[in-house]
Design an enzyme around this catalytic site. Structure first.
Site, short mmCIF file in Angstrom:
data_model
loop_
_atom_site.label_atom_id
_atom_site.label_comp_id
_atom_site.label_asym_id
_atom_site.label_seq_id
_atom_site.Cartn_x
_atom_site.Cartn_y
_atom_site.Cartn_z
N HIS A 194 0.81 -1.22 0.00
CA HIS A 194 0.00 0.00 0.00
C HIS A 194 0.84 1.27 0.00
CE1 HIS A 194 -3.29 -2.80 0.80
NE2 HIS A 194 -3.92 -1.95 0.03
N GLU A 239 -11.57 -10.91 -4.62
CA GLU A 239 -10.14 -10.86 -4.28
C GLU A 239 -9.61 -12.19 -3.80
OE1 GLU A 239 -8.91 -6.83 -2.76
OE2 GLU A 239 -10.79 -7.06 -1.69
N ASP A 297 -4.85 -8.50 -4.45
CA ASP A 297 -5.07 -9.57 -3.49
C ASP A 297 -5.35 -10.91 -4.17
OD1 ASP A 297 -4.65 -8.57 -0.87
OD2 ASP A 297 -6.37 -7.26 -1.18
N CYS A 338 -10.01 -3.40 -10.56
CA CYS A 338 -9.38 -2.22 -9.95
C CYS A 338 -8.02 -2.52 -9.32
CB CYS A 338 -10.32 -1.58 -8.93
SG CYS A 338 -10.68 -2.64 -7.54
C1 PEP Z 1 -6.75 -5.25 -4.83
O1 PEP Z 1 -6.55 -6.06 -3.94
O2 PEP Z 1 -6.51 -5.47 -6.03
C2 PEP Z 1 -7.28 -3.91 -4.50
C3 PEP Z 1 -7.59 -3.05 -5.44
O3 PEP Z 1 -7.41 -3.59 -3.18
P1 PEP Z 1 -6.18 -3.15 -2.24
O4 PEP Z 1 -4.98 -2.96 -3.14
O5 PEP Z 1 -6.59 -1.92 -1.54
O6 PEP Z 1 -6.04 -4.33 -1.34
MG MG Z 2 -7.43 -5.72 -2.00
#
Ligand code: PEP
Ligand code: MG
Length: 576
Positions: free
Chosen positions: A187, A428, A452, A499
């Site tokens: 993140h 996910e 994920d 996403c």
């Molecule tokens: C993902 O897991 O692809 C996602 C968009 O969520 P995050 O990166 O916030 O876990």
């Molecule tokens: Mg995620």
């Protein structure tokens, strides 16, 4: 000059001065004091303990009631605990240890007596944190979240937790970020990309080599880092920076055009954001909506919990700025590598623990605050709500029941909200992707979270540099799961978006087009190159490319084939 190579984690070139941030546990100085220094050493210890207790009290007061407050109260009691304090005083007096050493020794001794299982294991982690706080105070160090970077700062850190990154990177002063550890889908990296701060992660020993104030240059496209570069190298980096700017300006000429292939297939291009302040950048890059707003960032750069009003203000601000474009707000995804300041996970395996929807369902009061704010904000624009990490239908049903309860509450109060708000889920986990046909019957849209999904399906910790080489979006297993998600959505007549970071790589755009995704959501700056690819492509050609790619078996073969084909078609855009 020292040259290092890491993982390119956020594009762009930065040249600035090293600003070191060290999150590692303080290296504790260990020495013996002279007998005549004993009393002043004890006084130093007492002062540091008092400072720690005061800090914890202040933080607790700012929190109000709740679970975090209870944890801090426990920390306060531990810092003041006579066993710890008396034990450390005794070590100074009898063994002539300096105060930092004495504290560490006592923490270790008490900890060993506690054992590592269950409740006591958790207390041990709390005790460690309290010990760290006292040692930091003894050494006169400030917590990371309160340091202020200078102008032209390039942060160099062993590792940077998401909460610290949120505070430091959003200060507006940071030109770049280099870490020894971490990977592209952590993140912290996502945040750097969102804020358009060039970043290289996993650059080995950068934090040991670079000293405060050294000149440093980094290229977030190639992963190259130079500490104390010479004049010619600086010139080379400056040229690269100018070229990147020129490329971007040319792509932005298509900003207001839709991403429609030559044979008429439209894909909506949306943006991922972490802060309402990013909306102007979404619009500037031609985002047709927000496909993912990560609301947990409301929790990360602060000590206390956000109120319903704070949630509401953030949501209303994004909806108003984006209207009439759609805005997908994801309910909070706390846990894993995203924890509020001062919190460390006590779970042995946080990525598989109480995170995302599991966390919110376990804390219905916390969830209720967010749901109420979401519903209230719906009058300001085109709101869509998305639940993270749904792995089973029961979680979706339970969350829907909480939404229904909040709706009734608002109706009773006479508070207005939109009657029809699409509710979607993130796919996910492999289980959800494979059971997509059933999940699709009970929600309004899907969004595939590949960060994920890849982590869980290939069993690769997304924050671990040592296994980053295995993190391959074009693995046949991943492609088949995305296919299953799209098929499930189509059968039920709902939309399927993506996403994860996979969606923002122009090299993947034809594969995703052919897989049938309806919309792709990515960092704002990734929208123009992906749009250029889609606008120059044909769905028919993309389908042939995908079919040929999926006939290969190894990920090297698939990736090699896709990259070769994409380079042939888009030599200017696909440079790796
Ligand atoms: C993902 O897991 O692809 C996602 C968009 O969520 P995050 O990166 O916030 O876990
Ligand atoms: Mg995620």
């Amino acid at each position: 000059m020292a040259r290092l190579t890491g993982i390119p984690a956020s594009p762009g070139v930065a040249i600035g001065r090293v600003f070191p941030v060290d999150r590692r546990r303080a290296r504790v100085p260990r020495y013996h004091v002279q007998p005549e220094q004993v009393e002043s050493e004890v006084a130093r210890l007492d002062a540091a303990v008092k400072a720690s207790v005061d800090q914890l009290r202040q933080i607790r007061q700012s929190l109000g009631e709740g679970e975090q407050s209870a944890i801090l109260e426990a920390h306060g009691l531990m810092a003041d605990d006579p066993t710890l304090l008396e034990g450390a005083r005794l070590l100074i007096r009898e063994e002539l240890l300096n105060a930092e050493w004495a504290v560490r020794r006592m923490v270790r001794d008490i900890s060993e007596k506690m054992g590592s299982d269950g409740y006591l294991g958790e207390r041990r982690a709390d005790l460690d944190e309290v010990g760290d706080r006292i040692v930091h105070n003894l050494m006169g160090e400030q917590p990371v979240s309160t340091v202020v970077p200078g102008d032209e700062a390039v942060i160099v850190a062993y590792d940077l937790q998401t909460a610290d990154a949120a505070v430091l990177l959003s200060s507006g002063k940071v030109k770049g970020l280099v870490t020894d550890f971490g990977s592209k889908t952590s993140h912290t990296a996502i945040l750097a990309r969102a804020l358009e701060i060039p970043c290289v992660m996993g650059a080995g020993q950068a934090s040991e080599i670079a000293r405060a104030g050294d000149l440093i240059a980094l290229d977030g496209n190639t992963g190259e880092v130079l500490v104390s570069p010479d004049h010619d190298e600086v010139l080379r980096f400056e040229t690269a920076r100018a070229e990147a700017k020129f490329r971007e300006a040319s792509l932005l000429e298509e900003r207001d055009l839709a991403a429609i292939t030559l044979d008429g297939r439209r894909v909506f291009l949306h943006a991922n954001i972490e802060f309402p302040e990013e909306v102007p950048s979404v619009l500037a890059h031609g985002g047709e909506g927000v496909g993912l707003y990560r609301t947990e960032f409301l929790y990360l750069n602060r000590e206390g919990l956000p109120s319903e009003e704070e949630h509401y203000k953030a949501y209303a601000s994004i909806l108003k700025q984006m209207a009439p474009r759609p805005v997908t707000i994801r309910t909070l995804d706390l846990g894993g590598d995203k924890l509020p300041i001062g919190h460390r996970s006590h779970e042995p395996n946080p990525a598989l623990g109480l995170r995302a929807i599991r966390f919110t369902l376990k804390h219905p009061q916390l969830f209720r605050t967010q749901i109420r704010a979401l519903l209230r904000s719906s009058v300001h624009g085109e709101l869509r709500i998305m639940l993270p990490m749904i792995a089973a239908l029961d979680e979706l049903r339970e969350a829907k029941a909480l939404f229904e309860a909040a709706r009734q509450e608002l109706r009773r109060e006479g508070t207005p909200f939109a009657e029809k708000i699409p509710l979607g889920i993130m796919l996910e986990t492999p289980a959800a992707a494979l059971a997509a046909d059933r999940l699709a019957r009970e929600c309004d849209f899907f969004s595939v979270g590949t960060n994920d999904l890849i982590q869980y399906s290939l069993a690769i910790d997304r924050g671990n540099r040592d296994v980053a080489y295995l993190y391959r979006p074009l693995h046949l297993g991943v492609l088949r799961m995305v296919q299953s998600a799209v098929d499930g959505a189509k059968a039920a007549g709902i939309e399927c978006a993506m996403c994860g970071e996979m969606a923002g790589d122009p090299a993947h755009a034809l594969v995703l087009l052919a897989l049938g995704l309806d919309s792709l959501s990515m960092n704002p700056a990734d929208i123009p190159p992906v749009k250029r690819v889609l606008r120059s492509a044909e769905l028919r050609d993309a389908k042939e490319l995908l079919e040929a790619a999926m006939n290969y078996s190894t990920v090297d073969e698939i990736e090699g084939y896709v990259l070769e084909q994409m380079r042939k078609r888009f030599p200017q855009l696909i440079t790796r």
